[in-house]
Structure formats: C-alpha cells, structure tokens
Design an enzyme around this catalytic site. Structure first.
Site, short mmCIF file in Angstrom:
data_model
loop_
_atom_site.label_atom_id
_atom_site.label_comp_id
_atom_site.label_asym_id
_atom_site.label_seq_id
_atom_site.Cartn_x
_atom_site.Cartn_y
_atom_site.Cartn_z
N ASP A 266 0.83 -1.21 0.00
CA ASP A 266 0.00 0.00 0.00
C ASP A 266 0.87 1.26 0.00
O ASP A 266 1.97 1.26 0.53
CB ASP A 266 -0.92 -0.02 1.24
N TRP B 104 2.86 7.99 -2.54
CA TRP B 104 4.27 8.11 -2.93
C TRP B 104 4.40 8.99 -4.17
O TRP B 104 5.23 9.90 -4.22
CB TRP B 104 4.86 6.71 -3.18
N GLU C 98 -12.53 -4.36 -4.13
CA GLU C 98 -12.97 -2.97 -3.93
C GLU C 98 -12.22 -2.00 -4.83
O GLU C 98 -12.73 -0.91 -5.13
CB GLU C 98 -12.81 -2.57 -2.46
N ASN C 99 -11.01 -2.36 -5.26
CA ASN C 99 -10.24 -1.47 -6.13
C ASN C 99 -10.90 -1.27 -7.51
O ASN C 99 -10.58 -0.32 -8.22
CB ASN C 99 -8.79 -1.97 -6.32
C1 IPE Z 1 -5.48 -2.64 -0.11
O1 IPE Z 1 -5.12 -1.32 -0.33
C2 IPE Z 1 -5.50 -3.41 -1.41
C3 IPE Z 1 -4.20 -3.59 -2.04
C4 IPE Z 1 -3.04 -3.29 -1.54
C5 IPE Z 1 -4.26 -4.21 -3.33
P1 IPE Z 1 -6.21 -0.17 -0.48
O2 IPE Z 1 -5.46 1.09 -0.64
O3 IPE Z 1 -7.18 -0.53 -1.52
O4 IPE Z 1 -6.93 -0.26 0.93
P2 IPE Z 1 -7.78 0.83 1.71
O5 IPE Z 1 -8.82 1.35 0.77
O6 IPE Z 1 -6.84 1.91 2.13
O7 IPE Z 1 -8.35 0.11 2.88
C1 IPE Z 2 -1.57 0.24 -3.35
O1 IPE Z 2 -1.34 1.60 -3.40
C2 IPE Z 2 -1.81 -0.37 -4.71
C3 IPE Z 2 -3.22 -0.73 -4.98
C4 IPE Z 2 -4.18 -0.72 -4.11
C5 IPE Z 2 -3.53 -1.12 -6.34
P1 IPE Z 2 -2.54 2.64 -3.43
O2 IPE Z 2 -2.92 2.90 -4.85
O3 IPE Z 2 -3.65 2.19 -2.55
O4 IPE Z 2 -1.84 3.93 -2.82
P2 IPE Z 2 -2.43 4.92 -1.74
O5 IPE Z 2 -2.87 4.08 -0.57
O6 IPE Z 2 -3.56 5.65 -2.37
O7 IPE Z 2 -1.28 5.80 -1.38
MG MG Z 3 -4.03 2.43 -0.59
#
Ligand code: IPE
Ligand code: IPE
Ligand code: MG
Length: 257
Positions: free
Chosen positions: A28, A33, A75-76
C-alpha cells in the site's frame, strides 16, 4: 538465486531455522508516494513493481516458500476507470516482461482472485505465465488480483452448501478443515507473517480466515520505497516474537525442549 545455506552469510542476523514459510504483503502507498513527488498515481504503481521484484528476490534468497502479494482488491474496481485500466495494462506488461526472470529464479507464479473480472489479455498472459512456471520448485509467488477475502468465503460457503444439498456432507460435519479446504487458498499454508506498508493499520478484506494466527507487521514505509532491508527488518521482527497459538509461554518453552 542463492541456495538456502547462504542465508547466514548474506543475512547474518536472520535465524535460518525460523524463516516464515508463508509471507503475505498488503502493498500500500503507491498513490501517496507518487503524489508526494508531484506525479500521477500510476507513476507510483509503476515504481511499485520494482519493490515487488525486490521483495521476491529476498524472499527467494531466504527460502520463503510462499509469498502472497495483494495487488488489486475487489474494492479497487471502484477506483476511477483511468487508474483501473492503467493498472491492468501495467499488470499485462509486467507479467510478460518478468517471465524469463521468474524462470531463471525458479519461481512459480499463481493467481488468487476472481480472474473472470480481469480483461481477457491480462487473463491470457497470467495463465501463460502460470503454466510456464508451474514446475518451478523455488518460491511460489501468489498474486492476489481482483481478490477479497469475503469473495473467497462466499464462494466457499456456496460450494459447501451445494455439497450439503447433494447429501455429501451433513451440516454438523462442517469443520475448520471443510472451510479451509473450500477456500481458494487451500493448497497453501496459512501466512506466518503479514506485512502492510504505508502506515495504515487495517486488513482491507485480505485473507481474513487465513490470518487467524499470523504475526502482523505494520510499517510506515510507502510501498515503492520498500527495500530488501525493510523486508529483512520485518523478518527479524517476526523472529523475535513468540507464537503461542492460545497456549501459555511456559507451555511453548516446554515444547521447544
Ligand atoms: C489494499 O489497499 C489493497 C491492495 C493493496 C491491493 P487499499 O489502498 O485498496 O486499501 P484501503 O482502501 O486503504 O483500505
Ligand atoms: C496500493 O497503493 C496499490 C493498490 C491498491 C492497487 P494505493 O494505490 O492504494 O496507494 P495509496 O494508498 O492511495 O497511497
Ligand atoms: Mg491504498
């Protein structure tokens, strides 16, 4: 890839007899970053691939048998379409490009999640890499993609209910083993160590059943900044813990004798 016996010389602080068999990682912080550097979120995802490579390398060197990386959650899919499609493209490109390196390092690639939701070209590339690496005997890299633990639990419950309906099993026979065996993770041991980067202290629908007794390790490091040394620090922290599985410290001491 260095053989296991070199663990002592490459990583002198790590105890070679207490290497976790299975490490799971919630990668995460890519977006934050990138934002910090004034770039688009996808720039962070691209940089995150380097951290996956590094993590896999050190896991292999240490003899970690299973490495599960949470790359994209159910959820992504709710993120802006432009980010989702950029992530899918990055996945396709990476899987294709990394195959020779996976072969060289004896890594077996597996996927975990609802693959039907992925674009066809991503699925094809992943299947191809899975097949090509199927007989590799080093670390198994499990990419959790379009995955959520509740999704897996739902499909497990459905499969069990069908078996009840068919009269193959009675409700009172449903045990922990029945449930574990019905999850898509059934062929892997449960994670010994779960790492989450970026300073968030949550599980975000990852391996809820499987981490019942995993050691949890949270670090503020954003995923693209995660290095070999950070991975080693997580392993060292893991090795300093006493896993009691509900027993007393004294009992654990006795068992070790
Ligand atoms: C969790 O990260 C899922 C992955 C790392 C693929 P998210 O960034 O989606 O989680 P939340 O929304 O902060 O809980
Ligand atoms: C984790 O990084 C990767 C995925 C969830 C695909 P994020 O995209 O969630 O990065 P932040 O949490 O918004 O910084
Ligand atoms: Mg994240």
């Amino acid at each position: 890839m260095k053989p296991l016996k070199s663990v002592n010389s490459s990583y002198p602080q790590i105890h070679p007899d207490r290497i976790p068999q299975h490490v799971a990682v919630i990668m995460d912080g890519n977006g934050r970053w990138a934002k910090k550097l004034g770039h688009l979120r996808i720039f962070g995802h691209k940089q995150g691939v380097t951290a996956v490579r590094t993590c896999l390398e050190v896991a292999s060197e240490l003899g970690v048998k299973f490495l599960t990386m949470y790359a994209f959650s159910t959820e992504n899919w709710n993120r802006p379409a432009i980010e989702v499609s950029a992530l899918m493209q990055l996945l396709v490109d990476t899987v294709e490009k990394e195959l020779p390196e996976l072969m060289k390092n004896n890594v077996r690639l597996r996927t975990l999640g609802n693959m039907e939701q992925l674009p066809k070209n991503a699925r094809t590339k992943l299947e191809h890499t899975e097949t090509a690496t199927a007989n590799n005997t080093g670390t198994t890299l499990i990419l959790a993609l379009s995955y959520s633990s509740r999704w897996d639990i739902i499909q497990a419950v459905q499969a069990i209910a069908e078996n009840v309906q068919k009269g193959l099993i009675s409700p009172s026979e449903i045990s922990e083993t029945t449930i574990s065996n019905s999850l898509r993770t059934s062929e892997y041991p449960e994670p010994d160590l779960l790492i989450r980067t970026s300073g968030e202290h949550r599980i975000s629908n990852f391996l809820l059943w499987e981490i019942a007794y995993s050691e949890l390790y949270f670090t503020p490091v954003l995923w693209p900044d995660f290095t070999k040394q950070h991975f080693v620090e997580a392993i060292l922290d893991y090795q300093s813990r006493e896993r009691r599985f509900g027993k007393t410290s004294e009992q654990i001491g006795e068992e070790k004798k």
